[in-house]
Design an enzyme around this catalytic site. Structure first.
Site, PDB file in Angstrom:
ATOM      1  N   THR A  44     -12.890   4.551   6.580  1.00  0.00           N
ATOM      2  CA  THR A  44     -13.220   3.716   5.422  1.00  0.00           C
ATOM      3  C   THR A  44     -13.302   2.246   5.840  1.00  0.00           C
ATOM      4  O   THR A  44     -12.966   1.880   6.969  1.00  0.00           O
ATOM      5  CB  THR A  44     -12.134   3.842   4.338  1.00  0.00           C
ATOM      6  OG1 THR A  44     -10.897   3.366   4.901  1.00  0.00           O
ATOM      7  CG2 THR A  44     -11.969   5.276   3.873  1.00  0.00           C
TER       8      THR A  44
ATOM      9  N   TYR B 130       0.829  -1.202   0.000  1.00  0.00           N
ATOM     10  CA  TYR B 130       0.000   0.000   0.000  1.00  0.00           C
ATOM     11  C   TYR B 130       0.868   1.259   0.000  1.00  0.00           C
ATOM     12  O   TYR B 130       0.653   2.179  -0.796  1.00  0.00           O
ATOM     13  CB  TYR B 130      -0.931  -0.018   1.215  1.00  0.00           C
ATOM     14  CG  TYR B 130      -1.878   1.146   1.271  1.00  0.00           C
ATOM     15  CD1 TYR B 130      -3.019   1.176   0.470  1.00  0.00           C
ATOM     16  CD2 TYR B 130      -1.657   2.220   2.132  1.00  0.00           C
ATOM     17  CE1 TYR B 130      -3.906   2.243   0.522  1.00  0.00           C
ATOM     18  CE2 TYR B 130      -2.535   3.289   2.187  1.00  0.00           C
ATOM     19  CZ  TYR B 130      -3.651   3.300   1.386  1.00  0.00           C
ATOM     20  OH  TYR B 130      -4.516   4.368   1.440  1.00  0.00           O
TER      21      TYR B 130
END
Length: 141
Positions: free
Chosen positions: A78, A41
């Site tokens: 999120t 990521y």
């Protein structure tokens, strides 16, 4: 690779346009700060930042440059955040930090950051800018 493909298509399809054109990539603080267990990521976000800066440098030389920016929205509540908070700290070293940020109300909702992104979209930035929401906008909200 999707932002690269979409950017290339957008540039090719709008090359002759005289109207203002803008590309906003969504980055992350993880593109600048290494995080254990998040190497892929972090690497992807760092690459997105560099891609944005490179395309911005290319566009700055154009007659009607596309204003390409990357926005680090800060910590947003999120699904990825929720999954990270639910992990055991042995599996994911930052689970406790993510939980603490959630519990102390430090996370923006997706609706809140969406409103801020629309405002950022309206503003002018130099091509290739990396906009850090927490540094620039959190005190203006």
């Amino acid at each position: 690779i999707a932002p690269m493909i979409l950017t290339a298509c957008f540039l090719n399809q709008t090359n002759g346009y005289k109207a203002r054109r803008k590309i906003m990539n969504i980055s992350s603080g993880s593109g600048v700060y290494p995080a254990p267990s998040m190497s892929a990521y972090c690497t992807a976000k760092a690459g997105l930042n560099m891609f944005t800066q490179c395309v911005g440098a290319e566009q700055a030389r154009q007659e009607n440059p596309v204003e390409v920016i990357a926005v680090n929205p800060g910590m947003v509540d999120t699904e990825m955040q929720s999954m990270a908070r639910g992990r055991d700290e042995k599996q994911f070293e930052l689970a406790g930090a993510f939980s603490q940020a959630f519990e102390s109300g430090q996370l923006l909702s997706t609706a809140e950051i969406g409103e801020h992104l629309l405002r950022i979209l309206d503003e002018e930035h130099s091509p290739g800018a990396i906009v850090n929401y927490n540094e620039v906008y959190s005190s203006k909200s």
